[in-house]
Design a protein around this motif. Structure first.
Motif, mmCIF file in Angstrom:
data_model
loop_
_atom_site.group_PDB
_atom_site.id
_atom_site.type_symbol
_atom_site.label_atom_id
_atom_site.label_comp_id
_atom_site.label_asym_id
_atom_site.label_seq_id
_atom_site.Cartn_x
_atom_site.Cartn_y
_atom_site.Cartn_z
ATOM 1 N N UNK A 9 -1.406 -0.098 56.038
ATOM 2 C CA UNK A 9 -2.288 0.349 54.944
ATOM 3 C C UNK A 9 -1.725 1.579 54.245
ATOM 4 N N UNK A 10 -0.790 2.255 54.913
ATOM 5 C CA UNK A 10 -0.169 3.441 54.308
ATOM 6 C C UNK A 10 0.945 3.091 53.322
ATOM 7 N N UNK A 11 1.212 1.792 53.148
ATOM 8 C CA UNK A 11 2.205 1.373 52.152
ATOM 9 C C UNK A 11 1.469 1.171 50.829
ATOM 10 N N UNK A 12 1.746 2.023 49.858
ATOM 11 C CA UNK A 12 1.027 1.974 48.578
ATOM 12 C C UNK A 12 1.903 1.404 47.482
ATOM 13 N N UNK A 13 1.368 0.390 46.794
ATOM 14 C CA UNK A 13 2.089 -0.182 45.655
ATOM 15 C C UNK A 13 2.047 0.831 44.512
ATOM 16 N N UNK A 14 3.221 1.311 44.130
ATOM 17 C CA UNK A 14 3.311 2.460 43.222
ATOM 18 C C UNK A 14 4.352 2.183 42.136
ATOM 19 N N UNK A 15 4.125 2.722 40.945
ATOM 20 C CA UNK A 15 5.162 2.668 39.900
ATOM 21 C C UNK A 15 6.075 3.878 40.094
ATOM 22 N N UNK A 16 7.348 3.626 40.307
ATOM 23 C CA UNK A 16 8.317 4.720 40.498
ATOM 24 C C UNK A 16 9.506 4.478 39.561
ATOM 25 N N UNK A 17 10.336 5.515 39.384
ATOM 26 C CA UNK A 17 11.498 5.353 38.512
ATOM 27 C C UNK A 17 12.465 4.336 39.110
ATOM 28 N N UNK A 18 13.019 3.498 38.260
ATOM 29 C CA UNK A 18 14.082 2.591 38.720
ATOM 30 C C UNK A 18 15.310 3.443 39.038
ATOM 31 N N UNK A 19 15.954 3.208 40.215
ATOM 32 C CA UNK A 19 17.105 4.058 40.553
ATOM 33 C C UNK A 19 18.249 3.881 39.552
ATOM 34 N N UNK A 20 19.007 4.959 39.378
ATOM 35 C CA UNK A 20 20.192 4.906 38.514
ATOM 36 C C UNK A 20 21.403 4.899 39.448
ATOM 37 N N UNK A 21 22.254 3.862 39.374
ATOM 38 C CA UNK A 21 23.365 3.794 40.332
ATOM 39 C C UNK A 21 24.381 4.902 40.117
ATOM 40 N N UNK A 22 24.835 5.522 41.219
ATOM 41 C CA UNK A 22 25.940 6.494 41.151
ATOM 42 C C UNK A 22 27.235 5.720 40.887
ATOM 43 N N UNK A 23 28.337 6.455 40.746
ATOM 44 C CA UNK A 23 29.609 5.823 40.355
ATOM 45 C C UNK A 23 30.021 4.706 41.309
ATOM 46 N N UNK A 24 29.744 4.893 42.610
ATOM 47 C CA UNK A 24 30.182 3.888 43.595
ATOM 48 C C UNK A 24 29.036 2.966 44.014
ATOM 49 N N UNK A 25 27.969 2.930 43.226
ATOM 50 C CA UNK A 25 26.794 2.136 43.617
ATOM 51 C C UNK A 25 26.541 0.966 42.672
ATOM 52 N N UNK A 26 25.745 0.023 43.208
ATOM 53 C CA UNK A 26 25.395 -1.183 42.468
ATOM 54 C C UNK A 26 23.864 -1.249 42.411
ATOM 55 N N UNK A 27 23.328 -1.412 41.196
ATOM 56 C CA UNK A 27 21.875 -1.578 41.073
ATOM 57 C C UNK A 27 21.552 -3.059 41.235
ATOM 58 N N UNK A 28 20.669 -3.360 42.193
ATOM 59 C CA UNK A 28 20.343 -4.763 42.498
ATOM 60 C C UNK A 28 18.872 -5.026 42.187
ATOM 61 N N UNK A 29 18.607 -6.127 41.490
ATOM 62 C CA UNK A 29 17.235 -6.614 41.333
ATOM 63 C C UNK A 29 16.901 -7.349 42.628
ATOM 64 N N UNK A 30 16.021 -6.770 43.428
ATOM 65 C CA UNK A 30 15.708 -7.355 44.741
ATOM 66 C C UNK A 30 14.893 -8.642 44.535
ATOM 67 N N UNK A 31 15.331 -9.718 45.142
ATOM 68 C CA UNK A 31 14.594 -10.997 45.042
ATOM 69 C C UNK A 31 13.851 -11.313 46.328
ATOM 70 N N UNK A 32 14.346 -10.802 47.434
ATOM 71 C CA UNK A 32 13.666 -11.041 48.717
ATOM 72 C C UNK A 32 14.051 -9.959 49.724
ATOM 73 N N UNK A 33 13.128 -9.702 50.645
ATOM 74 C CA UNK A 33 13.401 -8.788 51.759
ATOM 75 C C UNK A 33 12.841 -9.445 53.014
ATOM 76 N N UNK A 34 13.096 -8.857 54.173
ATOM 77 C CA UNK A 34 12.409 -9.357 55.368
ATOM 78 C C UNK A 34 11.962 -8.162 56.191
ATOM 79 N N UNK A 35 11.061 -8.399 57.117
ATOM 80 C CA UNK A 35 10.467 -7.307 57.896
ATOM 81 C C UNK A 35 11.123 -7.266 59.271
ATOM 82 N N UNK A 36 11.454 -6.074 59.710
ATOM 83 C CA UNK A 36 12.060 -5.861 61.031
ATOM 84 C C UNK A 36 11.271 -4.799 61.791
ATOM 85 N N UNK A 37 11.351 -4.817 63.143
ATOM 86 C CA UNK A 37 10.743 -3.719 63.899
ATOM 87 C C UNK A 37 11.232 -2.347 63.407
ATOM 88 N N UNK A 38 12.492 -2.276 62.962
ATOM 89 C CA UNK A 38 13.028 -1.032 62.397
ATOM 90 C C UNK A 38 12.067 -0.462 61.333
#
Ligand SMILES: NC(=O)c1ccc[n+]([C@@H]2O[C@H](COP(=O)([O-])OP(=O)(O)OC[C@H]3O[C@@H](n4cnc5c(N)ncnc54)[C@H](OP(=O)(O)O)[C@@H]3O)[C@@H](O)[C@H]2O)c1
Length: 328
Positions: A13-42
Motif C-alpha cells: 500500500x506504500x507504493x503510490x502511483x505518481x507522476x514523476x519526471x521522465x529520466x534523462x539518460x547520461x552519456x553512457x545510458x539508454x532510456x528504455x520505455x518499460x513494457x514489462x517488469x516482474x516481482x522478486x523477493x528483492x
C-alpha cells in the motif's frame, strides 16, 4: 511519466502511483520505455525494509527510509533514446536488464553495460521474468557450484522464480535435476525437466538416502547439518535464499551456514546476484539458452501496471509457481 514510488517502508500500500519526471539518460545510458517488469523477493525486502538487520548494513537497505524509491529490478522494453557515448543500441531496439531499481515505471534509464538484447522468441512479459531469477540460477549452478555434465543436482524450492529456471539450466548444462516443492507443483517440476520430485510437506528431503553433487538451496528450509546428509563427500551446497523474517531472516540462515563452511568437508558457498558484476554477460548466455529452446520462463500470473500492489502481495506469499509479471 507514471511510476509507483515508495515513500516509506511498509506494505505494498506504500507504493503510490505518481507522476514523476521522465529520466534523462547520461552519456553512457539508454532510456528504455518499460513494457514489462516482474516481482522478486528483492523488491519486497526493500519495500518492507526487512530484514531489519540489513538496515544497519551499508549498501543494502536505507537506515530510516527506503534506499530505493522506484522498485522493480527486472525490466524488458524498447529503447527510446540513447546517450551520446552509447554505441550498441538504437531507438526501437528490444532490450532487457537486471537493474538495482526503476522497473515499476513507464521509463527507466539504464547504463549500457547492464543492458542486453531481448531474446527474440520471448514476449516482453516472458523476458521480464528472466533477469533476477534466471541470473541467480545460472550464477549458482555454473559459477558457484561449477556443475559438470553428468552430475546430480537437487533444487530445494524448485517451483518458484529461481527454481523453475534452475531445474531447466541444470539440465541445459548436462546435469540431472531432482526437485523439492509442494505436491500441487509436482507436475510443473516434472514438465520442466525434474527427474524426481520430493513433496516437502510429506517428506524430508535430507532423509531421502540419496546423495547429490550439488544442492541448490533456494528455500533454505533445512539447517546446513541436515542438508549435508544429501551431499556427496565432495559435493557443494549453494545458498540462495531462506524463509523471510522481520529482523534477521534470511540473512541469519545464510550467515550461520557460511560460518559452518570451514568446519565441514563439503563446499558451502553463497550465490550473490546483487553484487555480481557480470550480469550483462549472464543475460547474453541466458538468451542463447532461451533462443535454443533449452530454457523457457514459467509465468505464474500476469498483472496490469495499475494492479502492481496486488502483484507484489501475491509474490510475497512465497508460493507462486514460476514468475509474477506485470505489463506496463
Ligand atoms: N542470493 C541471491 O542473489 C538471490 C537472488 C534471488 C532470490 N534470492 C532468494 O531466493 C529465494 C527464492 O526466490 P524466488 O524468486 O524463487 O521466490 P519465489 O518465486 O517466491 O519461490 C519460492 C519457492 O519456495 C518454495 N517453498 C516454500 N516453502 C518451501 C519449503 N519448505 N521447502 C521447499 N520449497 C519451499 C515455494 O514452493 P511451493 O509454492 O511449492 O510451496 C516456491 O516455489 C528468496 O529467499 C529470495 O530472497 C536470492
Amino acid at each position: 511519466m507514471k511510476a509507483f514510488v515508495l515513500g516509506s517502508y511498509g506494505s505494498s500500500d506504500h507504493l503510490d502511483l505518481t507522476a514523476v519526471d521522465t529520466p534523462v539518460p547520461a552519456a553512457d545510458e539508454v532510456l528504455v520505455r518499460v513494457r514489462a517488469t516482474s516481482v522478486n523477493p528483492y523488491d519486497w525486502h526493500h519495500m518492507r525494509g526487512e530484514p531489519r538487520i540489513a538496515r544497519m548494513m551499508p549498501g543494502t537497505l536505507g537506515l530510516r527510509a527506503p534506499k530505493l524509491r522506484i522498485l522493480g529490478c527486472d525490466m524488458a522494453g524498447q529503447v527510446e533514446a540513447v546517450g551520446k557515448d552509447v554505441t550498441e543500441f538504437r531507438p526501437g531496439d528490444d532490450v532487457f536488464a537486471l537493474l538495482e531499481q526503476g522497473g515499476f515505471a513507464e521509463y527507466v534509464s539504464v547504463p549500457e553495460r547492464l543492458l542486453a538484447r531481448k531474446p527474440g522468441n520471448l514476449s516482453y512479459e516472458q523476458a521480464a521474468a528472466v533477469p533476477m531469477a534466471a541470473t541467480t540460477a545460472l550464477l549458482g549452478l555454473r559459477d558457484v557450484a561449477r556443475i559438470e555434465p553428468g552430475q546430480k543436482v537437487l533444487v530445494n524450492g524448485a517451483s518458484g522464480g529461481v527454481g523453475t529456471f534452475a531445474v531447466q539450466i541444470a539440465r541445459a548444462l548436462g546435469a540431472s535435476a531432482d526437485a523439492v516443492c509442494s505436491l500441487p507443483n509436482a507436475d510443473l517440476a516434472r514438465s520442466i525437466g525434474a527427474d524426481d520430485v520430493i513433496d516437502y510437506a510429506s517428506q524430508d528431503f535430507t532423509r531421502s538416502g540419496r546423495r547429490y553433487d550439488v544442492l541448490l538451496d533456494i528455500a533454505g528450509s533445512r539447517p546446513v547439518f541436515a542438508c549435508r546428509r544429501v551431499l556427496a563427500p565432495r559435493g557443494t551446497l549453494v545458498l540462495i535464499g531462506g524463509p523471510a523474517g522481520r529482523w534477521l531472516q534470511p540473512a541469519g540462515h545464510m550467515f550461520s551456514a557460511l560460518a559452518m563452511a570451514p568446519l565441514v568437508s563439503q563446499r558451502i558457498a553463497m550465490a550473490d546476484t546483487v553484487s555480481c558484476t557480470a550480469r550483462k554477460q549472464i543475460l547474453m548466455t541466458l538468451t542463447r539458452l532461451i533462443e535454443d529452446g533449452k530454457v523457457i520462463p514459467v509465468i505464474s500470473r500476469k498483472y496490469s501496471f495499475d494492479d502492481i500492489r496486488e502483484a507484489v502481495r501475491y509474490q510475497e506469499q512465497g508460493h507462486a509457481a514460476g514468475k509474477v509479471v506485470v505489463t506496463i
